[in-house]
Motif scaffolding. Structure first.
Motif, PDB file in Angstrom:
ATOM      1  N   LYS A   4      34.758  52.604  76.220  1.00 53.83           N
ATOM      2  CA  LYS A   4      35.573  53.017  77.358  1.00 53.83           C
ATOM      3  C   LYS A   4      36.079  54.446  77.212  1.00 53.83           C
ATOM      4  O   LYS A   4      36.045  55.220  78.165  1.00 53.83           O
ATOM      5  N   ASN A   5      36.519  54.824  76.015  1.00 55.48           N
ATOM      6  CA  ASN A   5      37.067  56.174  75.841  1.00 55.48           C
ATOM      7  C   ASN A   5      35.995  57.249  76.065  1.00 55.48           C
ATOM      8  O   ASN A   5      36.285  58.311  76.616  1.00 55.48           O
ATOM      9  N   LEU A   6      34.752  56.973  75.692  1.00 58.40           N
ATOM     10  CA  LEU A   6      33.665  57.931  75.905  1.00 58.40           C
ATOM     11  C   LEU A   6      33.353  58.064  77.396  1.00 58.40           C
ATOM     12  O   LEU A   6      33.192  59.173  77.912  1.00 58.40           O
ATOM     13  N   LEU A   7      33.297  56.942  78.089  1.00 56.76           N
ATOM     14  CA  LEU A   7      33.042  56.967  79.530  1.00 56.76           C
ATOM     15  C   LEU A   7      34.179  57.662  80.272  1.00 56.76           C
ATOM     16  O   LEU A   7      33.935  58.461  81.187  1.00 56.76           O
ATOM     17  N   ASP A   8      35.429  57.401  79.882  1.00 55.24           N
ATOM     18  CA  ASP A   8      36.577  58.057  80.519  1.00 55.24           C
ATOM     19  C   ASP A   8      36.498  59.573  80.359  1.00 55.24           C
ATOM     20  O   ASP A   8      36.719  60.328  81.312  1.00 55.24           O
ATOM     21  N   GLU A   9      36.146  60.031  79.157  1.00 50.03           N
ATOM     22  CA  GLU A   9      36.028  61.469  78.908  1.00 50.03           C
ATOM     23  C   GLU A   9      34.864  62.055  79.707  1.00 50.03           C
ATOM     24  O   GLU A   9      34.983  63.135  80.290  1.00 50.03           O
ATOM     25  N   VAL A  34      23.327  51.518  80.474  1.00 53.28           N
ATOM     26  CA  VAL A  34      23.803  52.097  79.223  1.00 53.28           C
ATOM     27  C   VAL A  34      25.157  51.489  78.900  1.00 53.28           C
ATOM     28  O   VAL A  34      26.027  51.399  79.769  1.00 53.28           O
ATOM     29  N   SER A  35      25.340  51.090  77.654  1.00 54.46           N
ATOM     30  CA  SER A  35      26.635  50.573  77.198  1.00 54.46           C
ATOM     31  C   SER A  35      27.367  51.683  76.459  1.00 54.46           C
ATOM     32  O   SER A  35      26.800  52.317  75.572  1.00 54.46           O
ATOM     33  N   LEU A  36      28.612  51.934  76.865  1.00 58.11           N
ATOM     34  CA  LEU A  36      29.415  52.995  76.261  1.00 58.11           C
ATOM     35  C   LEU A  36      30.821  52.486  75.966  1.00 58.11           C
ATOM     36  O   LEU A  36      31.352  51.682  76.731  1.00 58.11           O
TER      37      LEU A  36
END
Length: 139
Positions: free
Chosen positions: A14-19, A10-12
């Protein structure tokens, strides 16, 4: 790998993955995979509930979107006009410099409201759509 398990990528942003990582750590998940499986189960459960609702309902749609995405505000307004037989009113709230929240009050046939949910959810720039039914089967 376990039988019946499929590995995906899955590609996300960075800010979404960090949250996401912050939340799964706070909630005590042992891995991202465990949290993603739980999130997918919740998504499927919510979708099944939405699909199972029948007849007349009253509710509110909560729509969060990025107003910087060209045309998203116009599309949301146009969709409300396209579904004017179920949209009774709406309220616009500025969350921050980039995001807005639209509360759309709906009343009518669930299958028609479901169509509006689906179209809003598929709109580029819409970050989240949540339908909450307040009353089922009114007279």
């Amino acid at each position: 790998m376990e039988e019946g398990i499929t590995r995906i990528g899955v590609s996300l942003p960075k800010n979404l993955l960090d949250e996401f990582d912050r939340i799964i750590s706070t909630r005590g998940y042992s891995s991202r995979s465990e949290a993603i499986r739980d999130a997918i189960r919740n998504y499927i459960s919510e979708y099944r509930w939405l699909e199972s609702e029948k007849g007349e309902v009253v509710g509110v749609m909560v729509v969060v979107y990025d107003h910087n995405v060209k045309g998203v505000s116009d599309i949301i307004i146009d969709l409300q006009h396209d579904y004017n037989d179920v949209v009774t009113s709406s309220t616009h709230i500025h969350l921050n410099k980039d995001q807005c929240l639209e509360l759309i009050l709906v009343k009518g046939k669930m299958d028609k409201i479901r169509g509006l949910v689906d179209r809003l959810s598929a709109t580029r720039g819409v970050l989240n759509v949540k339908l909450i039914t307040a009353v089922k089967k009114f007279e």
